[in-house]
Design a protein around this motif. Structure first.
Motif, short mmCIF file in Angstrom:
data_model
loop_
_atom_site.label_atom_id
_atom_site.label_comp_id
_atom_site.label_asym_id
_atom_site.label_seq_id
_atom_site.Cartn_x
_atom_site.Cartn_y
_atom_site.Cartn_z
N UNK A 116 19.61 -5.43 -5.35
CA UNK A 116 18.58 -4.41 -5.49
C UNK A 116 17.24 -4.98 -5.08
N UNK A 117 16.38 -4.13 -4.55
CA UNK A 117 15.07 -4.59 -4.10
C UNK A 117 14.01 -3.52 -4.32
N UNK A 118 12.86 -3.97 -4.81
CA UNK A 118 11.69 -3.12 -4.90
C UNK A 118 10.62 -3.68 -3.96
N UNK A 119 10.00 -2.80 -3.19
CA UNK A 119 8.98 -3.22 -2.23
C UNK A 119 7.74 -2.35 -2.37
N UNK A 120 6.59 -3.00 -2.31
CA UNK A 120 5.30 -2.31 -2.34
C UNK A 120 4.52 -2.73 -1.11
N UNK A 121 4.22 -1.76 -0.24
CA UNK A 121 3.49 -2.02 1.00
C UNK A 121 2.24 -1.15 1.02
N UNK A 122 1.14 -1.63 0.44
CA UNK A 122 -0.06 -0.80 0.31
C UNK A 122 -0.72 -0.48 1.64
N UNK A 123 -0.51 -1.32 2.66
CA UNK A 123 -1.08 -1.05 3.98
C UNK A 123 -0.25 -1.76 5.03
N UNK A 124 -0.47 -1.43 6.28
CA UNK A 124 0.28 -2.04 7.36
C UNK A 124 0.01 -3.54 7.40
N UNK A 125 1.10 -4.31 7.47
CA UNK A 125 0.98 -5.76 7.52
C UNK A 125 0.92 -6.44 6.18
N UNK A 126 1.03 -5.67 5.08
CA UNK A 126 1.00 -6.25 3.74
C UNK A 126 2.19 -5.74 2.94
N UNK A 127 2.88 -6.65 2.23
CA UNK A 127 4.05 -6.25 1.45
C UNK A 127 4.28 -7.25 0.33
N UNK A 128 4.70 -6.73 -0.82
CA UNK A 128 5.17 -7.54 -1.93
C UNK A 128 6.52 -6.99 -2.34
N UNK A 129 7.54 -7.86 -2.44
CA UNK A 129 8.89 -7.39 -2.73
C UNK A 129 9.56 -8.26 -3.78
N UNK A 130 10.36 -7.63 -4.64
CA UNK A 130 11.18 -8.31 -5.63
C UNK A 130 12.64 -7.99 -5.32
#
Length: 426
Positions: free
Chosen positions: A203-217
């Motif tokens: 399972x994966x959760x991803x947060x990409x607030x803007x293009x070129x930026x991402x934080x994922x668990x």
């Protein structure tokens, strides 16, 4: 035939898909006439590609010996698009090895159905999608989950097979996305003489607030029996990336637990990189990258060695780090690696890259292991043809000499690839 354990998990996944599908249809917007996803067009389409390569390796694993062999494979894909991006797909690969490679495969040809799936990327424009069948599955950048089939057939160096048998579900809303996957643990990973039965759940959760930026668990668990001995390794990773202008950063940290082959798993691993991509006539680039894969401490009862899961090949040294040593000494455990890459485009359609690696064992009497230097030239030969040539040189340090031998090893090979795709008229 599914085991009881696999049946329960398959039923759980089916319930997840049906429940999510019900919510998706209930939330279908009135404006269903929005532009459809043309990634797979409506109707019948296809894609074909073929690669021929020739390889030369001298002083394998820093010891006397030479290997000269050729590989070839052809891959076909067929698609039937239903509109709105949904489609079914089927395809296969035929492969051959001429002479003997350093894996022991000699004058062998083979073929395999490696794709047969139903894919719905966005059900009812709801943000929910799913896929079921034999398919390619990559979570994040493929550092943990990306290659579900360990190649033991022909054309091994080119890694033509990477499929999973399973199901995925994903949901995206604004900058947030969730992905779940349940797949079969391929018997190919344990070898032909080991009975393997099990599953991988991720399972994966991803947060990409803007293009070129991402934080994922990401969370991955395997529930697998090797010759009826159960193993339940797990991994949790935090991955982030950010780019601004010509500079980009990325990192991933992996913590492992569970049980593996009767011992408690306590491995750790990860990577971190920074890259600068210039503009102008030569488009120069510089990339610095570090890797750490823990080794087992012999003084404890736990297994601290990093379990490399099923990482995929996506580019030179990603994630087969050191394209010569990664295939021969297994660099994704008990190793620290520093890699520097310089690249440029001297003319349109020609890319040149130089890579330097320093390898050190984490747990060993002699930690300095080896250097590897690679040179890669990628060349476009028109609309459908491309080629590359790669040369590699690896020199052992004290650890490499102690484990394998004292001779430097070299590799030179080249490949030509042809690709063609199209759509049948309605």
């Amino acid at each position: 035939m599914l085991t009881k354990k696999q049946g329960c998990l398959a039923a759980w996944m089916l319930a997840l898909l049906l429940g999510s599908a019900t919510m998706a249809w209930a939330e279908e917007p009135a404006a269903a006439e929005e532009a459809e996803d043309e990634a797979v067009p409506e109707g019948v389409s296809y894609a074909l590609d073929a690669t021929l390569s020739y390889h030369n390796v001298d002083k394998l694993q820093f010891a006397p010996g030479a290997f000269h062999w050729g590989e070839g494979f052809a891959r076909a894909r067929g698609f039937y698009g239903f509109g709105k991006g949904a489609y079914v797909t089927a395809g296969g690969v035929v492969m051959t090895t001429v002479k003997e490679d350093y894996f022991g495969t000699k004058d062998e040809s083979d073929g395999l159905l490696d794709q047969l799936a139903l894919v719905v990327p966005n059900l009812g424009e709801s943000g929910f999608g799913f896929s079921i069948g034999r398919q390619s599955i990559v979570l994040g950048d493929g550092f943990l989950v990306g290659d579900g089939y360990y190649d033991r057939r022909a054309a091994l160096w080119n890694i033509p097979l990477s499929f999973y048998d399973g199901a995925t579900a994903h949901f995206a809303q604004g900058p947030h996305s969730l992905t779940a996957a349940v797949t079969d643990f391929s018997p190919s990973f344990a070898g032909p003489d080991v009975k393997t039965d099990g599953l991988i759940m991720a399972g994966q959760y991803s947060w990409a607030p803007k293009e070129g930026a991402e934080l994922a668990l990401t969370f991955v668990r395997a529930d697998v029996d090797f010759d009826d001995e159960g193993s339940t390794p797990i991994a949790f990773s935090v991955r982030g990336k950010h780019s601004q202008g010509a500079v980009s950063f990325g990192t991933e940290i992996v913590i492992e637990g569970g049980e593996l082959n009767g011992a408690s798993l306590a491995g750790k691993g990860g990577h971190a990189e920074v890259m600068w991509q210039g503009e102008g006539r030569f488009k120069p680039s510089v990339k610095l990258q570090g890797f750490w894969f823990s080794g087992d401490d012999p003084d404890t009862g736990d297994d601290e060695g990093y379990f490399p899961w099923q990482y995929s090949w996506s580019d030179w040294s990603n994630w087969y780090v050191g394209d010569l040593l990664a295939s021969t000494v297994g660099t994704a455990s008990n190793m620290r690696i520093i890699m520097a890459q310089l690249g440029c485009e001297p003319r349109e359609g020609t890319t040149v890259r130089l890579l330097a690696h320093k390898f050190d064992r984490v747990e060993a009497t002699e930690k300095p292991f080896a250097y590897e230097f690679d040179a890669v030239v990628d060349q476009s030969l028109g609309e459908r043809l491309s080629a590359y040539v790669m040369g590699a040189y690896a020199s052992p340090l004290d650890g490499g000499k102690l484990e394998w031998g004292e001779d430097a090893t070299m590799q030179l090979f080249g490949a030509v690839t042809w690709k063609f795709s199209g759509k049948l008229p309605k």
